[in-house]
Design a protein around this motif. Sequence first.
Motif, PDB file in Angstrom:
ATOM      1  N   ASP A 145      54.938  40.450  42.468  1.00 22.40           N
ATOM      2  CA  ASP A 145      55.454  41.057  41.237  1.00 22.40           C
ATOM      3  C   ASP A 145      56.037  42.447  41.465  1.00 22.40           C
ATOM      4  OD1 ASP A 145      54.587  38.881  39.744  1.00 22.40           O
ATOM      5  OD2 ASP A 145      52.656  39.806  39.258  1.00 22.40           O
ATOM      6  N   THR A 186      53.161  41.354  23.185  1.00 19.32           N
ATOM      7  CA  THR A 186      51.935  40.560  23.190  1.00 19.32           C
ATOM      8  C   THR A 186      51.229  40.699  21.852  1.00 19.32           C
ATOM      9  OG1 THR A 186      50.543  42.371  24.006  1.00 19.32           O
ATOM     10  CG2 THR A 186      51.643  41.005  25.661  1.00 19.32           C
ATOM     11  N   LEU A 231      53.278  45.464  34.837  1.00 16.25           N
ATOM     12  CA  LEU A 231      53.816  44.163  35.197  1.00 16.25           C
ATOM     13  C   LEU A 231      53.283  43.591  36.499  1.00 16.25           C
ATOM     14  CD1 LEU A 231      57.591  44.660  34.264  1.00 16.25           C
ATOM     15  CD2 LEU A 231      55.732  43.760  32.846  1.00 16.25           C
ATOM     16  N   VAL A 232      52.689  44.408  37.356  1.00 17.36           N
ATOM     17  CA  VAL A 232      52.280  43.915  38.670  1.00 17.36           C
ATOM     18  C   VAL A 232      50.866  43.346  38.621  1.00 17.36           C
ATOM     19  CG1 VAL A 232      51.798  44.549  41.059  1.00 17.36           C
ATOM     20  CG2 VAL A 232      53.807  45.473  39.906  1.00 17.36           C
ATOM     21  N   ASP A 233      50.769  42.047  38.838  1.00 15.22           N
ATOM     22  CA  ASP A 233      49.476  41.376  38.936  1.00 15.22           C
ATOM     23  C   ASP A 233      49.275  40.723  40.297  1.00 15.22           C
ATOM     24  OD1 ASP A 233      48.575  41.929  36.292  1.00 15.22           O
ATOM     25  OD2 ASP A 233      49.916  40.386  35.534  1.00 15.22           O
ATOM     26  N   SER A 234      50.323  40.738  41.133  1.00 20.43           N
ATOM     27  CA  SER A 234      50.220  40.180  42.476  1.00 20.43           C
ATOM     28  C   SER A 234      51.273  40.864  43.338  1.00 20.43           C
ATOM     29  CB  SER A 234      50.462  38.668  42.449  1.00 20.43           C
ATOM     30  OG  SER A 234      51.837  38.396  42.242  1.00 20.43           O
ATOM     31  N   GLN A 261      42.062  47.593  37.164  1.00 18.04           N
ATOM     32  CA  GLN A 261      42.276  46.249  37.650  1.00 18.04           C
ATOM     33  C   GLN A 261      42.791  46.318  39.074  1.00 18.04           C
ATOM     34  OE1 GLN A 261      45.196  44.559  35.065  1.00 18.04           O
ATOM     35  NE2 GLN A 261      46.867  45.411  36.227  1.00 18.04           N
ATOM     36  N   GLN A 262      42.830  45.147  39.734  1.00 14.36           N
ATOM     37  CA  GLN A 262      43.282  45.103  41.107  1.00 14.36           C
ATOM     38  C   GLN A 262      44.708  45.601  41.179  1.00 14.36           C
ATOM     39  OE1 GLN A 262      43.026  41.230  42.790  1.00 14.36           O
ATOM     40  NE2 GLN A 262      43.282  41.920  44.892  1.00 14.36           N
ATOM     41  N   GLU A 263      44.986  46.518  42.099  1.00 10.04           N
ATOM     42  CA  GLU A 263      46.290  47.166  42.137  1.00 10.04           C
ATOM     43  C   GLU A 263      47.113  46.805  43.371  1.00 10.04           C
ATOM     44  OE1 GLU A 263      45.719  51.307  41.656  1.00 10.04           O
ATOM     45  OE2 GLU A 263      45.155  51.145  39.542  1.00 10.04           O
ATOM     46  N   ARG A 289      47.028  50.814  28.779  1.00 14.18           N
ATOM     47  CA  ARG A 289      45.814  50.560  29.538  1.00 14.18           C
ATOM     48  C   ARG A 289      44.900  51.767  29.627  1.00 14.18           C
ATOM     49  NH1 ARG A 289      48.043  46.706  34.460  1.00 14.18           N
ATOM     50  NH2 ARG A 289      48.478  44.913  33.155  1.00 14.18           N
ATOM     51  N   ARG A 339      52.771  49.547  36.641  1.00 16.99           N
ATOM     52  CA  ARG A 339      51.396  49.473  36.140  1.00 16.99           C
ATOM     53  C   ARG A 339      51.201  48.293  35.189  1.00 16.99           C
ATOM     54  NH1 ARG A 339      51.436  54.107  34.328  1.00 16.99           N
ATOM     55  NH2 ARG A 339      51.680  53.765  32.094  1.00 16.99           N
TER      56      ARG A 339
END
Length: 409
Positions: free
Chosen positions: A254, A343, A248-251, A64-66, A58, A246
Amino acid sequence: MKLSFLLVILAAILQTTLTFSPASVARLPIPAACASRCLAPRAHHCLAPRARRCPAPRAQQQPQQEFEVTARLSDERVEQLFAWLNRAFAGDARYNNLMLAFAGVFREKADEDSAFGNALADITNRPGVGDALSKLVEEALAEMPAEDEAVGQPFPLRQREQGCLGAMGAGQWTGQYRTRPHALLDVRGFASVDEWAASLPRGSRRTLVKANAEDFSVASRPIYGGEPAPHSTLAHFRCVVEHEVRLLVDSPDDFFDALQQGIGRYQNCVSQGGEIREYRDAAGRVLAFSQEATKGRVMRGQWFYATDAAAKRFVWFHSVQELVRRAIADEGVDYADLGPSGTDAFSELKHKYGFKSVADWHKVADYRGPFRYSFGKGESWAALDPPDYLFETSAFERMRAIDRRNLGM
């Protein structure tokens, strides 16, 4: 972390009636799958598949939202978590409970409206639990090793190599299972790393220029048998857990799953062999590390983990460049292998640096032969090496090789 898993934890906790003290708190039950995955010493199966979720680095991407992850992963919290795990790995049964580690280190999460936050609240709100957990954390910190002190288990070299085979994907060349395609670069056509760089698209060349302008230092550190791995330290643990959180966490839900992934991956990489390339900033603080293994005629980029600070400094791109440099310079190496990608985006990124995605990579990259190190060669793995007929130059020679193999010649 799945909700069903949390419900199992909660049910076990609610069924437990204990007087809460540091000793009794540690006996709260936890599902065996979680405890064995994260706290018990790992078994090293040479052909166990290694799943890896690998989004593209990244660096240079939009923030992005952290979800306040940065605050949760402060140095203080990482140190407390490492201290807790260090006691668990040392055999202190009071610490062999990952859920309690999370509750003790990330107490503020009990106020969060999430599945895991509710689970933590149920633990920490019970009378006496908070004080007991604080005492366990305090005692663990009192025995925590220094930032750069290696504390991993002194696995024999043979056992470290056995772990490497699984991560390399040896199951594919032995016919046990298929891995995702590997990203391969044939280095035989390049006389130097500069020639390789000149063959890349303009954007890739510009990125390498930026990477080479950074002021970090790089050191090579072999992983010996019979000694703790050089990256079994708090400094390197920080790289792994920050890297996983960094990516794997999107919410909020997570967060703890990513921490558990990070703990498992830390255990995994420090139990394997090869060499690490250690990146430090101008102040001497570890920014990132890559782990490489050379076997047969292939130099494999096995693992890469970086802190949040390193993610903004093009470290991954520099590590790829240096892998290519060493592979070109080594006359015994034909291919550099960056392994599978989690990915399509990461596969495309590797392709921009000349690495082609190859499904039958085991027929192209020749992994026959022992592991090679700066200090010498490892033992033979001939019984698990790729079969010779995969690399015979003609159909007739392949048939003869198969016959010789079948006849035991």
